[in-house]
Structure formats: C-alpha cells, structure tokens
Design an enzyme around this catalytic site. Structure first.
Site, PDB file in Angstrom:
ATOM      1  CE  LYS A  60      22.596 -71.489 -40.455  1.00 51.39           C
ATOM      2  NZ  LYS A  60      21.917 -70.306 -41.060  1.00 51.39           N
TER       3      LYS A  60
ATOM      4  CB  SER B 241      24.623 -67.552 -41.231  1.00 52.92           C
ATOM      5  OG  SER B 241      23.269 -67.975 -41.319  1.00 52.92           O
TER       6      SER B 241
ATOM      7  CB  SER C 140      21.441 -66.992 -43.674  1.00 55.00           C
ATOM      8  OG  SER C 140      22.125 -65.959 -43.020  1.00 55.00           O
TER       9      SER C 140
END
Lengths: 477, 483
Positions: free
Chosen positions: B75, B150, B174
């Site tokens: 990420k 997210s 997330s």
C-alpha cells in the site's frame, strides 16, 4: 495610588541530554544548520517519536529537588500551531498531566527570605530556528534545535518585584546546574524565561490584567523588561486606559516591550493527548532512587559553609552559587591543609577578581585547585609573604608551574634567618643617620621609611613582622 | 503460476520449478495487462527484478525463507526508500521517502520482492478508493463497483492475481472491508502488533498494518514477517510473536462463537445475513458452539470514530505544509499564502473535510463535548468487547452491510459512505485483531465473514479462519477475466 506588581515566570531549561527528547539526533550546540536533524526531527511522513528516558530522569530529579509532587502517570500532548520551524505542525508538550506538580522554592531578597510556589514543571520539545537574514527575502529554517528537550518550570504569581523575579530565576539557575540537568548557558538559549506581569492597586485581592513578555535570556533583561513593563502598565491605567492581555517582546536595544499578539489573535492550541506516545509512569521506587541520588543542594551547602568555614552570608552565597565554585573551594581547603579563612580570602579575593577580569568562570580557571592550594600552603607556612604570594599568583596564572617551582626558580623564599635580616637592618641604620635622628626625636612616620628600605634590600623576601620587631628593638628611643 | 498461493509458490521456488525472476516477470506482465484496474500508483519493475535476482541467489544458496522471492506489493502508505510514497495524495505526488518503513524493511530482510506501490484512498480516508488522487480502483468482480477502501488497490491486486500478497492498513476497516468486497482474506492485527514506523499516519491510535492475501495460510506467513516489537514505535508491544502457521489446523471442537445481536439488525439485508448464518452453520459442523451476545454500545462506534479519527488526523496532517517536502504552491506571497494554497491544492475534499471536523472537535469549548465524550464511548465499546470475549472465544459477524456498491454511488454522500464501515470500526476503537474471509456471494459479488478475537490472539483467529477455508472454496473463486 500605590501599585503592587505581580509576576509569574515560565522558565525554559534545556535538559542536558546527549540526544533529543524524541529522536537519536545530537543536541550539541553550534553545528552547521540542519546537520543535527534526523527524519523524526524533520517531521517526515511516517516517523514516530520515542521518549528519551534520560529527559524523564532529569525532570524527575528537578521535581524531587524542590520537594514537588511527582505524577505517577503523566501524559504528552500535542500543542497544535503552524510555524515553519515547527516541523510537525504541533509541539509535543505536557498539558493536563505534567510530570512535576506543585513545589516550593525559597529566595532571599535584601536579607528577607520569601517562599515562591512552583505550579508545575513539564517536559516538551523545542522548535527549530527561523533565520530571516541572508536569504533574499525568504526565511531559512534551521532544525538543529528542533526536538531539544526542555523542562518548562512554571511559577505561581508570587513575585512582587523585578528583583524578586531575578532572585527566583537565579535560584532556579543555580539549582538546575547543581542538579546537572541543565548547563544554564543563557547565551546559547539553554536557560530562558517568559515573564507574566500585571499591576494592581496595593491591597486589592484580584489580579490585574497581565501581559506576557517572551524569551528573556539574561537576568539583566528580565529585570529591565519587567520594570519597563510595570511602568508602562501603570502609565496606561493612570491615564485612563486599560491593560490589554497580550504577548509582548522585549527589545533590549531600545529597552522597551512591544506587542506581539493580543489575546484575540492568540492560537487555540487544541491540546490533546499524543497517541504516538505512552503515558510516562513513575514508580515510588524511581522517586526514591532520584531522591537518593540528589547532590547536596545550594541552600544546604550555603548553611554548611557558614557553620563549617565561618563565612558570612554574602561570602557563602558567592562560594555556593555554583557547585563548581563550591567544589573548588573545598578542594583547595582539603589539598592545602590551610585554615578556611586564608582559603576564603584568596578564593573570593584574588582568584575571583582575576576570573572576573578575564570573564572566566571557575571551571575555566587557569589555576587548578591543586596548584592554588600549593600557593596557599606556602603562605601558611611562612615560606612566602602575602605580598610575594601575589607575585607567585601571577606566575601561576600564566604558566603550568607549581607554586614551589616558581618560588624556587625566582628565589622568592622568605628570609627567615634573623642574622641576615639583622645585618641588613644595621646597614640601613648606618647609611641613614639623618632619618635615625628624626625618628629618635619623635617623628614616628619615619619608621615606615626604614621598613621600606629593608624590604627593598631584601627584595620583599624578609618577613615583615620580623623586620618590624627588630627595627623597633634597634631604634629604641 | 499466478493462481498459486505464497505457500505453494515457495515450494515451487525451492524445488526450482521456476525462478523468482520468472515469477516476478510474470506478475509484472499481469500488472501491465490489467492496468485498467488502476491498482498500482507506482510499479517498481527494475527494483523488483533486481530483488528477484538476489532472491534466486538466496534460494540456490539454501538461505531462503518462506517469503524469499515472492512478489508482493505494498500500500502506498508505507515509506519505501528512494521510491515515490504518495499516500494516494497530490500532496505527496512528488515525495520519495528517504527511508523504509519497518514493515518494508522486514519484507526486504525476508527476501520478498516488491512489485510496486498500491493505490489507496487519499491518506487512507475513504471506503471506496474513490478519494485517491490517482483515480479510483475498479472492483475486479464488477468493474462498475468499488473495490472498497482504503486498501482498495491492495485488495484488487491480490484478487486479480497481480500480486501474490499485499500489505494494507486498517484504521476503521480499511483492510477487512476491501478484502470482503474483493473476495480475499484480510487481517487487521491487534493494535501494537505491527510497527507503525514509516506507515504514514492517519489516526495514530487506530492505524494498524496487516496482510491481504488469497488464503489464511498466506496471511499467517505474511503476518509472521510483519509482526513484532519495534523500538522506533512507542505503541508497538514487546510481546513474543508466536508461530502463526503452527496451529492453523487445530480442531475447532468446543470453540465458542459469539454473535452480537446488534450486528444483525435492520441495516443488514437478508442475503448478507444469510451468508453469515451459513458460515456460522459450517462452524457448528466443525464442532463450534454458538451463543448470542450483546454489545449495547456498539451502535455508537461511528459517531465516536468520526470524532477521534479526524481529531488525530487534523494534527497528523499538519506536517504537510509545503515547507520541507510535498506539494508547494507556485510563488507564495507570504507564509499564510504558502500554507493556505499548498494545503488547499494538495489535499482532496475528503481529507479537508476530516481535518475540519477534527480541528473543530479539538477546539476550545468543544473539546469536552466531542473529543472527551468520544473517548468515553471508546472505553464503553472496549468494555463491551472485553465482557463478550471473556465469555466466547471469537465474535463473528458481517464485514459490511452490503456487497461492493457502485462507483460514484456513495461518493456524494459522506454519511452514507461512513455507514458502510459500521461493522468494522468498533474493532479499531477497541484495538482488537479481526479478519475478513470470503464466505459467499450476493448479487455475484463476494461477501466476507468477519471474525474478531481477543488481544494478541491472531494465531487463534487464523486457525479459526483456516479451518473454514479447508471446508469451503469461496476463497478459491477468481473474478471473470482473471484466468
């Protein structure tokens, strides 16, 4: 109307840790800009603070030294505001739960002792420095200082004059250096304060509206800034205006304070507990340990010096205002084996004078305690006279030789052989028949002339007491 | 090759059936082929092949660990030295981190290959990946749907077999929510289990990094590398890391599962509820016992979270001021102009909204009513969990109230968007570990089962989830077009 001044101080003492409060970067002063700022100090994305435990120990030491309450559990908070030299956009400080709670400190002003309350002392990080010159209309940022550990010591509004404020600040200054928690260097900003000043009619219970004067970094400025501010506030009130709550800056060049920002412009710091840091937990055992490790504190030492060495208050203050001075003094006594009075006179007299003249403190003295003790020992055992001693002192100051080496080399040893002195006295009497006549006819003043002549011929090495006595006997009227 | 798991690929690498360089090249090709999914912000092709080469050497030297040579992706919230670390924001579009996050360091030490940096909601603020400055990620099961957020890029990349495994971060769901939306496995560890150093902070007291994989077995392998004390993170916990793979097959006989009645209210549609019920039924067949439990304060999670998280983010994002790094506006007139325009231009609207909410909640006069009140609620929610977890081994429930919603469907209504995290947020407030595993389909889109465990009981969670994957094949389904 008679006015009363009310003062509270917030002192920022830079804690003497090797690395910063939340990072491993060095705290050494004077490096090239931004060479002592690591990723954490720069506030890079993703970095996290880790408490330097030494900073906590130093704060704790201060707390136990003033007999303050120590919080078993204290919390770091974020103080939010934007400024280019504040890399994270918040300063990590302590707000609701500071490490050191209420304590007290006694100050002496004009022979009176007064107790001043310490509200709290908390740990926080310093910001960096903005440099507004040399960048063609831009500002430069130096983050070397960012993250330097500070102990902010907040007093109660207990001081009633600039003199008291200075006495309190000096007291803290002495204390933090005794404790070894701060080097006290005011030029480098290691010890500075903000002063909260207000006035009120004498006898009134409520406080007046206060102004805060920021960043005072000398005792002289504290006194001048407060006095100026008090005058300014009284002038305003007496001419029908009111005092505005605001932050002011002291301009030492113009000797005046000027407004920085008003209460309305003040930041809302939006304090909240810093989620990156755990609460600081201090156990009873840790407090006990800190107590056990406390050195003799300035007040106790002063009292002991008065009793043990028979010095008066003023001298005791002079000898104990810094731990280094007190240690030097006691080392001289112990190494020389002389009586305290002689040591006191020489340390507070010649040595202090010479240091003062060259702007040095005791740790920078060209004469270490051992060499100084060597000098005093030779005075005490009559090897040299006090007058010759001054000459030896000069030589000690300018060389690495010992007193004995200097005395030997320069042949300064006092003449104690009475036969030798007697011969010189006889010579002086024989060569100055006129003066002898005058003296014998009652002119006492002439006696000094004979002493001077003998000393001149012995190059000052004769024992003055002995010369006096022998001359008296020879010139018996 | 790309359909194999980490565990399978590691065996293939060891047996020299293929090299890490071949494996990496194949994945790099797939990333290109499926670039329309928009999973990656940065593909680090050169670095990945260099890492693969080193990994192959390690393997032939017999020095390989379970992750050596495995192509992973991270990420874009984790700082990677010398590589753009944008956090999904224009603010950091120009930012190359000068250091590696602890998590990245650990993967590097394990010999894993980094394929690149994954798309995400801006500063991890979002539930759909639509707040990313780099555009939304598509759901590989339905290109008109969101992948969740997210960690949407992470979930999509793993589901589409562009990376064997990925890192994610979970502040309010997330990891778990996008894992559920994309039909993969996602674990949010106990707060303090995985170092946050180098993981760009959104809400420091809630953020936690974790693995996103196709199987629980793989999640265990990745967590093994990620977990552990880090002296650079004061909130990381100095507690031994157990062997997460060891007890994966332990029996579930006598396992006590709690089903909070508050999770099965009106908000959950019947099809979603059915998926969870079917999964729970599977567990009873495995010998588990099911009890209904109650967590009366859990419905306060969203309001509490939307005070605490914005409050923390309002301070965390203050460092993005245009002074030292990141976006700086053109020709600022003065300091205020520099701040206002740099931040105004650099942040997207969701980030701005949360900064404003947080700033307001911390302001003088409002702090007690909002921030302190929210902290009290947080305590109540933790206490609810503590009580329930003293009675049962794990809590189960849905991950989301619906399957993946459509792109643009909720982006105009923040409250509606926030409500999609109603089942995941409480876990972050309590700091507990939880995971999401694929448990069925609704409207041809994957649906997850959430399993919540007690503090530091990741091994138990993995065991419970793994046994389910031994009995079901939901986790083996692949989206159409992902052959």
């Amino acid at each position: 109307m008679e006015w009363e001044t009310v003062i509270g101080l917030e002192i920022h003492a830079q804690l003497a840790t090797k690395s910063k409060i939340f990072s491993g970067a060095s705290t050494a002063y004077g490096a090239e800009p931004n060479t002592q700022a690591c990723a954490v100090d720069l506030g890079l994305p993703g970095v996290l603070p880790v408490l330097n435990e030494q900073a906590m120990h130093l704060a704790l030491r201060f707390g136990v030294a003033i007999g303050a309450e120590i919080a078993p559990y204290s919390v770091f908070s974020r103080k939010n505001y934007f400024y280019p030299d504040l890399p994270k956009g918040y300063q990590i400080s302590q707000f609701e739960l500071p490490i050191v709670g209420q304590g007290v400190l006694d100050i002496e002003v004009e022979g009176e002792t007064k107790r001043i309350g310490v509200t709290r002392a908390h740990l926080e990080e310093d910001a960096g420095k903005s440099l507004h010159e040399d960048f063609q209309g831009l500002s430069g940022i130096d983050l070397n200082r960012a993250g330097t550990p500070l102990l902010e010591i907040v007093s109660e509004p207990d001081m009633r004059s600039a003199k008291e404020a200075v006495a309190y600040m000096k007291k803290i200054h002495t204390l933090v250096r005794y404790l070894g928690i701060c080097d006290g260097n005011m030029q480098e900003g290691s010890f500075r304060c903000d002063a909260n000043v207000s006035v009120r009619p004498k006898g009134q219970a409520e406080f007046g509206i206060r102004a805060e004067i920021k960043n005072l970094n000398s005792f002289r400025f504290v006194e001048k800034a407060i006095n100026h501010e008090v005058e300014r506030q009284i002038d305003r009130i007496e001419s029908g205006l009111s005092v505005v709550q605001e932050t002011r800056l002291y301009d030492s060049d113009l000797d005046e304070t000027r407004s920085m920002r008003s209460k309305e412009e003040a930041n809302d710091y939006r304090y909240f507990p810093d989620p990156d840091l755990l609460p600081v937990v201090i156990t009873e055992a840790l407090i006990e340990q800190a107590r056990g490790e406390l050195p003799e504190l300035p007040d106790a030492k002063k009292l002991r010096f008065k009793e043990q060495y028979g010095v008066d208050e003023e001298t005791a203050v002079l000898l104990t205002h810094s731990k280094d001075m007190a240690d030097y003094y006691e080392a001289v006594i112990s190494a020389s084996g002389c009586e305290a009075k002689l040591c006191t006179n020489w340390v507070t007299g010649h040595l202090a004078g010479a240091l003062n003249k060259d702007g040095l403190d005791i740790t920078q003295s060209p004469i270490g305690h051992a060499r100084f003790a060597g000098l005093l020992a030779r005075i005490a055992d009559n090897t040299i006279s006090g007058k010759i001693a001054k000459q030896v002192f000069e030589a000690l100051w300018n060389s690495d030789q010992t007193a004995d080496e200097i005395i030997d080399q320069k042949g300064l040893k006092q003449i104690t052989d009475s036969g030798a002195i007697e011969a010189i006295i006889d010579e002086v009497i024989a060569n100055n028949a006129g003066q002898v006549e005058q003296y014998l006819s009652g002119k006492d003043k002439v006696f000094g002339f004979f002493v001077g002549q003998v000393m001149k011929l012995t190059q000052g090495k004769a024992n003055p007491g002995e010369v006096n006595a022998m001359l008296k006997a020879k010139l018996k009227r | 090759m790309h359909n194999q798991t980490i565990a399978e690929l590691a065996k293939g690498l060891q047996a020299r059936e293929f090299s890490s360089q071949e494996l990496t090249t194949a994945h790099l090709a797939r990333i290109k082929q499926h670039s329309a999914l928009n999973c990656f912000i940065t593909v680090t092709e050169v670095e990945a092949l260099a890492q693969a080469k080193i990994a192959d050497q390690l393997i032939s030297d017999g020095k390989a660990g379970p992750l050596t040579g495995i192509p992973l992706a991270h990420k874009d919230i984790f700082c990677t030295q010398g590589i753009k670390t944008s956090c999904g924001s224009k603010m950091l579009d120009n930012f190359q981190a000068p250091y590696n996050a602890t998590v990245i360091e650990r993967f590097n030490q394990a010999g894993a290959v980094t394929l690149g940096k994954l798309n995400m909601d801006e500063f991890a603020m979002g539930s759909s990946n639509e707040t990313s400055f780099f555009g939304p990620v598509k759901n590989p099961w339905d290109h008109s749907a969101v992948p969740g957020g997210s960690s949407g890029g992470s979930a999509c990349a793993v589901a589409a077999r562009l990376a064997v495994g990925a890192t994610g971060t979970d502040t309010g769901g997330s990891i778990r929510q996008p894992a559920a939306f994309c039909g993969i496995t996602g674990l949010k560890p106990t707060y303090g289990r995985v170092s946050r150093y180098g993981m760009i902070a959104f809400a420091s007291s809630l953020d936690q990094g974790g693995p996103m994989t196709r199987t629980v077995e793989d999640a265990a392998l990745m967590l093994q590398t990620m977990a552990g004390f880090d002296s650079r993170d004061s909130t990381s916990v100095d507690k031994p890391v157990p062997d997460y793979s060891k007890g994966l097959n332990d029996s579930l006989a006598g396992l006590k599962i709690g089903l909070p009645k508050e999770f099965f209210g009106d908000n959950l549609n019947t099809q979603m509820a059915q998926v969870v019920e079917d999964a729970v039924a599977e567990y009873t067949r495995l010998g588990a016992e099911v009890v209904e439990v109650s967590m009366p304060n859990i419905n306060l999670s969203i309001p509490a979270y939307y005070i605490i998280a914005p409050a923390e983010c309002s301070a965390n994002l203050s460092r993005f001021d245009g002074v030292r790094y990141g976006h700086r506006c053109e020709a600022p007139e003065d300091l205020n102009d520099l701040y206002i325009r740099s931040r105004g231009e650099g942040f997207g609207s969701e980030v701005k909204r949360r900064i404003l909410i947080g700033t307001y909640a911390l302001s003088t006069g409002y702090y007690d009513a909002y921030y302190l009140q929210a902290q009290k609620i947080r305590r109540l929610i933790s206490d609810d969990f503590k009580k329930v977890l003293s009675e049962v081994d794990v809590v189960m429930g849905p991950v989301t109230p619906t399957p993946a919603f459509g792109l643009g469907e909720k982006s105009g209504d923040p409250i509606e968007m926030y409500l999609s995290d109603m089942y995941t947020i409480a876990v972050n407030l309590a700091g507990l570990p939880a995971l999401s595993i694929p448990a069925g389909f609704v409207d041809q889109k994957p649906v997850g089962l959430q399993i919540i465990g007690n503090y530091f009981e990741e091994a138990r969670l993995l065991n419970v989830a793994h046994r389910y994957q031994q009995e079901t094949d939901w986790h083996q389904q692949a989206p159409a077009g992902i052959e």
